[in-house]
Design a protein around this motif. Structure first.
Motif, PDB file in Angstrom:
ATOM      1  N   ASP A 251       0.860  -1.177   0.000  1.00  0.00           N
ATOM      2  CA  ASP A 251       0.000   0.000   0.000  1.00  0.00           C
ATOM      3  C   ASP A 251       0.898   1.230   0.000  1.00  0.00           C
ATOM      4  O   ASP A 251       1.950   1.238   0.640  1.00  0.00           O
TER       5      ASP A 251
ATOM      6  N   SER B 110       0.275   4.115   1.373  1.00  0.00           N
ATOM      7  CA  SER B 110       0.262   4.851   2.640  1.00  0.00           C
ATOM      8  C   SER B 110      -0.545   4.112   3.702  1.00  0.00           C
ATOM      9  O   SER B 110      -1.466   3.364   3.384  1.00  0.00           O
ATOM     10  N   TRP B 111      -0.169   4.341   4.953  1.00  0.00           N
ATOM     11  CA  TRP B 111      -0.902   3.831   6.115  1.00  0.00           C
ATOM     12  C   TRP B 111      -1.311   5.012   6.988  1.00  0.00           C
ATOM     13  O   TRP B 111      -0.676   6.070   6.974  1.00  0.00           O
ATOM     14  N   GLN B 112      -2.358   4.810   7.765  1.00  0.00           N
ATOM     15  CA  GLN B 112      -2.776   5.788   8.769  1.00  0.00           C
ATOM     16  C   GLN B 112      -2.593   5.162  10.151  1.00  0.00           C
ATOM     17  O   GLN B 112      -3.057   4.058  10.404  1.00  0.00           O
TER      18      GLN B 112
ATOM     19  N   ALA C 217      -3.754   0.768  13.133  1.00  0.00           N
ATOM     20  CA  ALA C 217      -3.234   1.127  11.811  1.00  0.00           C
ATOM     21  C   ALA C 217      -4.182   0.600  10.751  1.00  0.00           C
ATOM     22  O   ALA C 217      -4.640  -0.545  10.827  1.00  0.00           O
TER      23      ALA C 217
ATOM     24  N   ASN D 164      -5.020   0.822   6.224  1.00  0.00           N
ATOM     25  CA  ASN D 164      -4.487   1.217   4.923  1.00  0.00           C
ATOM     26  C   ASN D 164      -5.450   2.174   4.223  1.00  0.00           C
ATOM     27  O   ASN D 164      -6.453   2.594   4.819  1.00  0.00           O
ATOM     28  N   LYS D 165      -5.194   2.487   2.968  1.00  0.00           N
ATOM     29  CA  LYS D 165      -6.015   3.456   2.240  1.00  0.00           C
ATOM     30  C   LYS D 165      -7.438   2.955   2.033  1.00  0.00           C
ATOM     31  O   LYS D 165      -8.370   3.740   1.873  1.00  0.00           O
TER      32      LYS D 165
ATOM     33  N   LEU E 148      -4.769  -3.102   9.665  1.00  0.00           N
ATOM     34  CA  LEU E 148      -3.483  -3.771   9.471  1.00  0.00           C
ATOM     35  C   LEU E 148      -3.042  -4.468  10.746  1.00  0.00           C
ATOM     36  O   LEU E 148      -2.662  -5.634  10.741  1.00  0.00           O
TER      37      LEU E 148
ATOM     38  N   CYS F 242       3.443  -3.745  13.340  1.00  0.00           N
ATOM     39  CA  CYS F 242       2.823  -3.535  12.027  1.00  0.00           C
ATOM     40  C   CYS F 242       3.721  -3.993  10.881  1.00  0.00           C
ATOM     41  O   CYS F 242       3.244  -4.515   9.870  1.00  0.00           O
TER      42      CYS F 242
ATOM     43  N   GLN G 152       6.463  -2.344   2.030  1.00  0.00           N
ATOM     44  CA  GLN G 152       6.208  -1.325   3.048  1.00  0.00           C
ATOM     45  C   GLN G 152       5.659  -0.052   2.408  1.00  0.00           C
ATOM     46  O   GLN G 152       5.968   0.249   1.263  1.00  0.00           O
ATOM     47  N   PRO G 153       4.842   0.710   3.134  1.00  0.00           N
ATOM     48  CA  PRO G 153       4.274   1.939   2.568  1.00  0.00           C
ATOM     49  C   PRO G 153       5.341   3.022   2.379  1.00  0.00           C
ATOM     50  O   PRO G 153       6.344   3.048   3.085  1.00  0.00           O
TER      51      PRO G 153
ATOM     52  N   LEU H 217       3.600   7.369   5.885  1.00  0.00           N
ATOM     53  CA  LEU H 217       2.923   7.044   7.135  1.00  0.00           C
ATOM     54  C   LEU H 217       2.261   8.312   7.665  1.00  0.00           C
ATOM     55  O   LEU H 217       2.941   9.301   7.945  1.00  0.00           O
TER      56      LEU H 217
END
Length: 218
Positions: free
Chosen positions: A46, A48-50, A68, A70-71, A76, A96, A105-106, A109
């Motif tokens: 992905d 980006s992660w949040q 966490a 994902n988009k 996650l 994570c 990996q994104p 972050l």
């Protein structure tokens, strides 16, 4: 629903189960469910992660649930901590990333402005466990997805009656988060049928298969 609600629902169907028994079942099987679902969770790249944390009270003291997504809004991973500091942020990020290599990996972050995340990212880069070119964004609106994702779990915690013991709180959260992942459709690939009208039943059957429980539906 509370454990008492579930007890009443079962009683309506001719099954007498005390709410404390349901509670003990949940404490026993929730961590096992999370462990089994982890084996069926897809690891994919992905962009980006949040990342964010929310407050959970245990015996009158605040604890912190790190989450966490994902988009696509898929969960996650999550981590329960007594403290909100750089070590907790590191443990959460390490958790994570443990299933992701550098290629998956994104690149971005999205976090809040707490300094603990910057420290954790720097440490993971130094250890070679996080890609060197990852970008940390601390823009509030970019984390709207994870902020909204906190709401259901907070409601579930309230309906469960709160927590008095940290270990049991963590077991409960594992179960609640695992079921939310299931309801988000993160494991629908493994269902035998994914038609809308039978989706709930098929997800239940999938959980039964995880525990080698065969159920025949009439």
């Amino acid at each position: 629903m509370s454990y008492a609600n579930l007890s009443d629902m079962l009683a309506e169907r001719g099954v007498s189960v005390n709410r404390s028994t349901i509670y003990r079942w949940f404490m026993e099987y929730a961590p096992a469910l999370r462990k089994k679902l982890r084996r069926h969770q897809f690891i994919r790249a992905d962009s980006s992660w949040q990342l964010d944390e929310t407050y959970v009270k245990v015996k009158g003291k605040w604890h912190y649930l790190y989450q966490a997504i994902n988009k696509q809004g898929e969960t996650l991973d999550f981590y329960f901590s007594q403290k909100r500091n750089k070590n907790a942020a590191y443990q959460f990020l390490e958790r994570c990333l443990r299933y992701y290599d550098v290629d998956t990996q994104p690149k971005t972050l999205n976090t809040d402005k707490h300094s603990s995340y910057a420290h954790a990212l720097s440490r993971l880069k130094t250890e070679g466990r996080l890609r060197a070119d990852v970008e940390q964004r601390q823009v509030k609106y970019l984390n709207n997805g994870i902020e909204s994702d906190h709401v259901p779990i907070k409601k579930l915690v309230v309906s469960s009656g709160g927590f008095k013991i940290r270990k049991r709180a963590w077991s409960t959260i594992k179960g609640l988060e695992s079921l939310r992942m299931l309801n988000k459709g993160q494991f629908d690939f493994w269902l035998r049928h994914d038609e809308g009208k039978t989706l709930v039943r098929e997800r239940s059957a999938f959980m039964n298969r995880l525990f080698n429980v065969e159920v025949i539906y009439q």
